[in-house]
Scaffold this motif. Structure first.
Motif, PDB file in Angstrom:
ATOM      1  N   ASP A 135       0.822  -1.208   0.000  1.00 48.20           N
ATOM      2  CA  ASP A 135       0.000   0.000   0.000  1.00 48.20           C
ATOM      3  C   ASP A 135       0.861   1.265   0.000  1.00 48.20           C
ATOM      4  N   THR A 136       2.011   1.173  -0.693  1.00 46.46           N
ATOM      5  CA  THR A 136       2.924   2.308  -0.767  1.00 46.46           C
ATOM      6  C   THR A 136       2.240   3.489  -1.434  1.00 46.46           C
ATOM      7  N   ALA A 137       2.385   4.690  -0.875  1.00 50.07           N
ATOM      8  CA  ALA A 137       1.675   5.852  -1.367  1.00 50.07           C
ATOM      9  C   ALA A 137       2.254   6.355  -2.695  1.00 50.07           C
ATOM     10  N   VAL A 138       3.580   6.563  -2.712  1.00 48.05           N
ATOM     11  CA  VAL A 138       4.265   6.984  -3.936  1.00 48.05           C
ATOM     12  C   VAL A 138       5.381   5.974  -4.174  1.00 48.05           C
ATOM     13  N   SER A 139       5.286   5.244  -5.244  1.00 49.19           N
ATOM     14  CA  SER A 139       6.275   4.207  -5.510  1.00 49.19           C
ATOM     15  C   SER A 139       7.049   4.522  -6.783  1.00 49.19           C
ATOM     16  N   GLN A 140       8.353   4.302  -6.715  1.00 47.65           N
ATOM     17  CA  GLN A 140       9.233   4.553  -7.853  1.00 47.65           C
ATOM     18  C   GLN A 140       9.956   3.267  -8.195  1.00 47.65           C
ATOM     19  N   THR A 141      10.160   3.064  -9.477  1.00 47.30           N
ATOM     20  CA  THR A 141      10.969   1.931  -9.922  1.00 47.30           C
ATOM     21  C   THR A 141      11.857   2.368 -11.077  1.00 47.30           C
ATOM     22  N   PRO A 142      13.096   1.883 -11.124  1.00 52.29           N
ATOM     23  CA  PRO A 142      13.723   1.031 -10.113  1.00 52.29           C
ATOM     24  C   PRO A 142      14.258   1.845  -8.944  1.00 52.29           C
ATOM     25  N   LYS A 143      14.704   1.187  -7.914  1.00 51.30           N
ATOM     26  CA  LYS A 143      15.295   1.871  -6.762  1.00 51.30           C
ATOM     27  C   LYS A 143      16.757   2.242  -7.054  1.00 51.30           C
ATOM     28  N   TYR A 144      17.419   1.387  -7.786  1.00 52.17           N
ATOM     29  CA  TYR A 144      18.797   1.646  -8.197  1.00 52.17           C
ATOM     30  C   TYR A 144      18.908   1.454  -9.706  1.00 52.17           C
ATOM     31  N   LEU A 145      19.756   2.284 -10.309  1.00 51.45           N
ATOM     32  CA  LEU A 145      19.953   2.213 -11.752  1.00 51.45           C
ATOM     33  C   LEU A 145      21.404   2.566 -12.037  1.00 51.45           C
ATOM     34  N   VAL A 146      22.152   1.603 -12.560  1.00 51.73           N
ATOM     35  CA  VAL A 146      23.541   1.836 -12.946  1.00 51.73           C
ATOM     36  C   VAL A 146      23.612   1.645 -14.452  1.00 51.73           C
ATOM     37  N   THR A 147      24.152   2.627 -15.147  1.00 50.89           N
ATOM     38  CA  THR A 147      24.147   2.569 -16.591  1.00 50.89           C
ATOM     39  C   THR A 147      25.355   3.307 -17.152  1.00 50.89           C
ATOM     40  N   GLN A 148      25.646   3.053 -18.404  1.00 56.75           N
ATOM     41  CA  GLN A 148      26.801   3.696 -19.028  1.00 56.75           C
ATOM     42  C   GLN A 148      26.406   5.012 -19.669  1.00 56.75           C
ATOM     43  N   MET A 149      27.387   5.875 -19.807  1.00 61.15           N
ATOM     44  CA  MET A 149      27.184   7.136 -20.503  1.00 61.15           C
ATOM     45  C   MET A 149      26.632   6.888 -21.891  1.00 61.15           C
ATOM     46  N   GLY A 150      25.716   7.736 -22.296  1.00 61.73           N
ATOM     47  CA  GLY A 150      25.155   7.642 -23.636  1.00 61.73           C
ATOM     48  C   GLY A 150      23.899   6.807 -23.730  1.00 61.73           C
ATOM     49  N   ASN A 151      23.638   6.001 -22.696  1.00 67.44           N
ATOM     50  CA  ASN A 151      22.424   5.172 -22.719  1.00 67.44           C
ATOM     51  C   ASN A 151      21.175   6.008 -22.457  1.00 67.44           C
ATOM     52  N   ASP A 152      20.029   5.402 -22.756  1.00 60.08           N
ATOM     53  CA  ASP A 152      18.724   5.998 -22.456  1.00 60.08           C
ATOM     54  C   ASP A 152      18.050   5.146 -21.379  1.00 60.08           C
ATOM     55  N   LYS A 153      17.471   5.812 -20.380  1.00 64.87           N
ATOM     56  CA  LYS A 153      16.816   5.069 -19.305  1.00 64.87           C
ATOM     57  C   LYS A 153      15.536   5.766 -18.872  1.00 64.87           C
ATOM     58  N   SER A 154      14.667   4.988 -18.228  1.00 63.91           N
ATOM     59  CA  SER A 154      13.407   5.540 -17.715  1.00 63.91           C
ATOM     60  C   SER A 154      13.228   5.200 -16.244  1.00 63.91           C
ATOM     61  N   ILE A 155      12.592   6.101 -15.541  1.00 64.70           N
ATOM     62  CA  ILE A 155      12.200   5.877 -14.145  1.00 64.70           C
ATOM     63  C   ILE A 155      10.681   6.045 -14.089  1.00 64.70           C
ATOM     64  N   LYS A 156      10.035   5.103 -13.410  1.00 68.83           N
ATOM     65  CA  LYS A 156       8.573   5.160 -13.327  1.00 68.83           C
ATOM     66  C   LYS A 156       8.122   5.577 -11.941  1.00 68.83           C
ATOM     67  N   CYS A 157       7.003   6.279 -11.887  1.00 69.06           N
ATOM     68  CA  CYS A 157       6.445   6.717 -10.610  1.00 69.06           C
ATOM     69  C   CYS A 157       4.932   6.574 -10.638  1.00 69.06           C
ATOM     70  N   GLU A 158       4.402   6.052  -9.548  1.00 76.38           N
ATOM     71  CA  GLU A 158       2.952   5.883  -9.425  1.00 76.38           C
ATOM     72  C   GLU A 158       2.526   6.300  -8.029  1.00 76.38           C
ATOM     73  N   GLN A 159       1.402   6.998  -7.938  1.00 80.45           N
ATOM     74  CA  GLN A 159       0.871   7.343  -6.613  1.00 80.45           C
ATOM     75  C   GLN A 159      -0.580   6.861  -6.519  1.00 80.45           C
ATOM     76  N   ASN A 160      -0.914   6.316  -5.334  1.00 79.00           N
ATOM     77  CA  ASN A 160      -2.265   5.784  -5.124  1.00 79.00           C
ATOM     78  C   ASN A 160      -3.036   6.628  -4.116  1.00 79.00           C
ATOM     79  N   LEU A 161      -2.661   7.916  -4.019  1.00 76.06           N
ATOM     80  CA  LEU A 161      -3.278   8.812  -3.041  1.00 76.06           C
ATOM     81  C   LEU A 161      -4.430   9.622  -3.632  1.00 76.06           C
ATOM     82  N   GLY A 162      -4.620   9.515  -4.942  1.00 76.55           N
ATOM     83  CA  GLY A 162      -5.652  10.324  -5.582  1.00 76.55           C
ATOM     84  C   GLY A 162      -5.263  11.791  -5.731  1.00 76.55           C
ATOM     85  N   HIS A 163      -3.962  12.071  -5.624  1.00 76.89           N
ATOM     86  CA  HIS A 163      -3.483  13.445  -5.741  1.00 76.89           C
ATOM     87  C   HIS A 163      -3.560  13.929  -7.181  1.00 76.89           C
ATOM     88  N   ASP A 164      -3.709  15.263  -7.324  1.00 76.28           N
ATOM     89  CA  ASP A 164      -3.791  15.853  -8.659  1.00 76.28           C
ATOM     90  C   ASP A 164      -2.427  16.226  -9.224  1.00 76.28           C
TER      91      ASP A 164
END
Lengths: 114, 111
Positions: A1-30
């Protein structure tokens, strides 16, 4: 029941790469935010979305592109990663637009670019 | 004008002592002043907040003192405990605008 969750928690990558971080909230916030915390712990806002609409873009390089498919999600995509992008990235949400509503932060994503 | 200046950068306090962290601002339009607490590996969490029409607000061992004329506000932690060891951020905002955070204070409370 985490309120604001992010994934991944850790991200190690090389220069020049493309990466994404995801975030979701279940609080009904605007409103959702992305903050960058550097090695000195300084918290700097990057983006803010209110009901899927971009309202703050704080002179962040074009390589950073936020996307909000719905008001419960705010993802961050980073192209052509650079060493200086290494930091902890925090997603946050608030019931309405404005600091006085109180921000709820996720636990952060530690990005290391090597 | 949009900055919030925070001091000290780090603070070491004995268990049972009083921890005091100070912040100063320039923009008199700020109308909300929160403090956030951040433990290692976690995101900041709202601790206590005050509006400029009040000079003091207390919640348990945590007190905000607000000096409108001096444009300063401070966090006092009474009877500091090792579990209070964390980084503390002051912040300020105006209406619907974003929070502006201070630079943070790392508090260490030793037994």
């Amino acid at each position: 029941d985490t309120a604001v969750s992010q994934t991944p928690k850790y991200l190690v990558t090389q220069m020049g790469n493309d990466k994404s971080i995801k975030c979701e909230q279940n609080l009904g916030h605007d409103t959702m935010y992305w903050y960058k915390q550097d090695s000195k712990k300084f918290l700097k806002i990057m983006f803010s979305y209110n009901n899927k609409e971009l309202i703050i873009n704080e002179t962040v390089p074009n390589r950073f592109s936020p996307k909000s498919p719905d008001k419960a999600h705010l993802n961050l995509h980073i192209n052509s990663l650079e060493l200086g992008d290494s930091a902890v990235y925090f997603c946050a949400s608030s019931p309405r637009q404005g600091g006085s509503y109180g921000y709820t932060f996720g636990s952060g994503t530690r990005l290391t670019v090597v | 004008q949009q900055q919030v200046k925070q001091s000290p950068q780090s603070l070491i306090v004995q268990k049972g002592g009083i921890s005091i962290i100070n912040c100063a601002y320039e923009n008199t339009a700020f109308d909300y002043f929160p403090w956030y607490q951040q433990f290692p590996g976690k995101g900041p969490a709202l601790l206590i907040a005050i509006r400029p029409d009040v000079s003091e607000k207390k919640e348990g061992r945590f007190t905000i003192s607000f000096n409108k004329s001096a444009k300063q506000f401070s966090l006092h932690i009474m009877d500091s405990q090792p579990g209070d060891s964390a980084t503390y951020f002051c912040a300020a905002s105006i209406g619907p605008d974003k929070l502006i955070f201070g630079t943070g204070t790392r508090l260490q409370v030793f037994p």
